[in-house]
Design an enzyme around this catalytic site. Structure first.
Site, PDB file in Angstrom:
ATOM      1  N   LYS A  44       0.846  -1.205   0.000  1.00 12.43           N
ATOM      2  CA  LYS A  44       0.000   0.000   0.000  1.00 12.43           C
ATOM      3  C   LYS A  44       0.880   1.253   0.000  1.00 12.43           C
ATOM      4  O   LYS A  44       0.388   2.367   0.108  1.00 12.43           O
ATOM      5  CB  LYS A  44      -0.834   0.047   1.303  1.00 12.43           C
ATOM      6  CG  LYS A  44      -1.976  -0.927   1.358  1.00 12.43           C
ATOM      7  CD  LYS A  44      -2.942  -0.573   2.507  1.00 12.43           C
ATOM      8  CE  LYS A  44      -2.618  -1.315   3.770  1.00 12.43           C
ATOM      9  NZ  LYS A  44      -3.530  -1.014   4.895  1.00 12.43           N
ATOM     10  N   LYS A  46       2.908   1.947   2.456  1.00 15.30           N
ATOM     11  CA  LYS A  46       2.862   2.426   3.841  1.00 15.30           C
ATOM     12  C   LYS A  46       3.927   1.695   4.654  1.00 15.30           C
ATOM     13  O   LYS A  46       4.102   0.486   4.481  1.00 15.30           O
ATOM     14  CB  LYS A  46       1.488   2.032   4.404  1.00 15.30           C
ATOM     15  CG  LYS A  46       0.736   3.139   5.106  1.00 15.30           C
ATOM     16  CD  LYS A  46      -0.636   2.646   5.468  1.00 15.30           C
ATOM     17  CE  LYS A  46      -1.088   3.226   6.797  1.00 15.30           C
ATOM     18  NZ  LYS A  46      -2.437   2.872   7.158  1.00 15.30           N
TER      19      LYS A  46
HETATM   20  N1  C2G Z   1      -9.408   4.915  14.054  1.00 12.26           N
HETATM   21  C1  C2G Z   1     -10.343   5.598  14.840  1.00 12.26           C
HETATM   22  N2  C2G Z   1      -9.994   6.820  15.371  1.00 12.26           N
HETATM   23  C2  C2G Z   1      -8.776   7.364  15.140  1.00 12.26           C
HETATM   24  C3  C2G Z   1      -7.835   6.672  14.359  1.00 12.26           C
HETATM   25  C4  C2G Z   1      -8.181   5.432  13.807  1.00 12.26           C
HETATM   26  O1  C2G Z   1     -11.473   5.129  15.071  1.00 12.26           O
HETATM   27  N3  C2G Z   1      -8.498   8.569  15.662  1.00 12.26           N
HETATM   28  C5  C2G Z   1      -9.801   3.622  13.457  1.00 12.26           C
HETATM   29  C6  C2G Z   1      -9.749   3.639  11.916  1.00 12.26           C
HETATM   30  O2  C2G Z   1     -10.906   4.248  11.394  1.00 12.26           O
HETATM   31  C7  C2G Z   1      -9.636   2.161  11.595  1.00 12.26           C
HETATM   32  C8  C2G Z   1      -8.876   1.601  12.807  1.00 12.26           C
HETATM   33  O3  C2G Z   1      -8.907   2.604  13.822  1.00 12.26           O
HETATM   34  O4  C2G Z   1     -10.929   1.559  11.517  1.00 12.26           O
HETATM   35  C9  C2G Z   1      -7.449   1.274  12.464  1.00 12.26           C
HETATM   36  O5  C2G Z   1      -6.872   2.410  11.896  1.00 12.26           O
HETATM   37  P1  C2G Z   1      -5.495   2.307  11.119  1.00 12.26           P
HETATM   38  O6  C2G Z   1      -4.494   1.657  11.974  1.00 12.26           O
HETATM   39  O7  C2G Z   1      -5.194   3.640  10.534  1.00 12.26           O
HETATM   40  O8  C2G Z   1      -5.848   1.242   9.980  1.00 12.26           O
HETATM   41  P2  C2G Z   1      -5.809   1.440   8.418  1.00 12.26           P
HETATM   42  O9  C2G Z   1      -4.408   1.713   7.984  1.00 12.26           O
HETATM   43  O10 C2G Z   1      -6.883   2.379   8.022  1.00 12.26           O
HETATM   44  O11 C2G Z   1      -6.115  -0.053   7.934  1.00 12.26           O
HETATM   45  O12 C2G Z   1      -8.297  -3.234   5.097  1.00 12.26           O
HETATM   46  C10 C2G Z   1      -8.227  -1.972   5.649  1.00 12.26           C
HETATM   47  C11 C2G Z   1      -7.059  -1.621   6.448  1.00 12.26           C
HETATM   48  O13 C2G Z   1      -6.118  -2.502   6.820  1.00 12.26           O
HETATM   49  C12 C2G Z   1      -7.247  -0.400   7.294  1.00 12.26           C
END
Ligand code: C2G
Length: 155
Positions: A44, A46
Site C-alpha cells: 500500500k 505504507k
Molecule cells: N481509528 C479511529 N480513530 C482514530 C484513528 C483510527 O477510530 N483517531 C480507526 C480507523 O478508522 C480504523 C482503525 O482505527 O478503523 C485502524 O486504523 P489504522 O491503523 O489507521 O488502519 P488502516 O491503515 O486504516 O487499515 O483493510 C483496511 C485496512 O487494513 C485499514
C-alpha cells in the site's frame, strides 16, 4: 452469537484504536481483528514504526479481542467473513462506503473516528526527534545566534 470483524494497521497504538476496539467489543460476543502485515502495508506504500508481530501482540492483548489474524490482501475479507461466520463487519468512518460490497455476506457498518488523534499526527511529532531534523534545527539556531552576535556588535 454475534461475531464482529475489523481490519487495521494499528501502528503506534493509541486511544483512537482503543476506543474503536472497545466499541466493537460491545457490538457482539466475539471480536476478530485483522492486523495488516508489514508486506501488505509495503504494497500500500505504507511503512510502520512498529513491526507486525508487536502490533498483533498489542491488539491481541486488548480486552474484548478474541482473535487476531494477519491481513495480507484486500481480497481476504470475503473469505474471512465466511470462514469465521462473521455477522458484522465494521471499520472507522474514514473508510465509509469503501467496503459496502461485503453487504451480501454480512452487515457492514462504519463508526465515527475518535477526533484529535492519529498515527500520522504521532509520526509528525516523532519526526522532531529524527537526527536529520535535529541537525536542521541546530543549523537554524547557529544562524540565529550569529545574527544576534552581529546585532550586538552594531549596538
Ligand atoms: N481509528 C479511529 N480513530 C482514530 C484513528 C483510527 O477510530 N483517531 C480507526 C480507523 O478508522 C480504523 C482503525 O482505527 O478503523 C485502524 O486504523 P489504522 O491503523 O489507521 O488502519 P488502516 O491503515 O486504516 O487499515 O483493510 C483496511 C485496512 O487494513 C485499514
Amino acid at each position: 452469537m454475534t461475531t464482529v470483524l475489523t481490519y487495521g494497521t494499528f501502528d503506534l497504538f493509541h486511544i483512537g484504536h482503543l476506543r474503536l476496539l472497545e466499541r466493537l467489543g460491545a457490538m457482539g460476543d466475539r471480536l476478530i481483528v485483522g492486523v495488516s502485515t508489514d508486506e501488505f502495508n509495503a504494497g500500500k506504500g505504507k511503512s510502520t514504526v512498529v513491526p507486525y508481530d508487536d502490533r498483533a501482540a498489542i491488539v491481541g492483548a486488548i480486552k474484548g479481542v478474541d482473535l487476531v489474524l494477519p491481513e495480507q490482501s484486500w481480497e481476504q475479507k470475503r473469505l474471512d467473513i465466511v470462514e469465521h461466520g462473521v455477522d458484522v463487519f465494521v471499520m472507522g468512518d474514514d473508510w465509509a462506503g469503501k467496503f459496502d460490497d461485503l453487504a451480501d455476506l454480512c452487515r457492514v457498518e462504519y463508526l465515527p473516528r475518535t477526533k484529535g488523534i492519529s498515527t500520522t499526527g504521532l509520526k509528525e511529532m516523532l519526526r522532531v526527534l529524527d537526527p536529520n531534523h535535529v541537525e536542521e534545527m541546530q543549523d537554524a539556531l547557529r544562524v540565529v545566534s550569529r545574527l544576534l552576535d552581529h546585532y550586538r556588535d552594531l549596538t
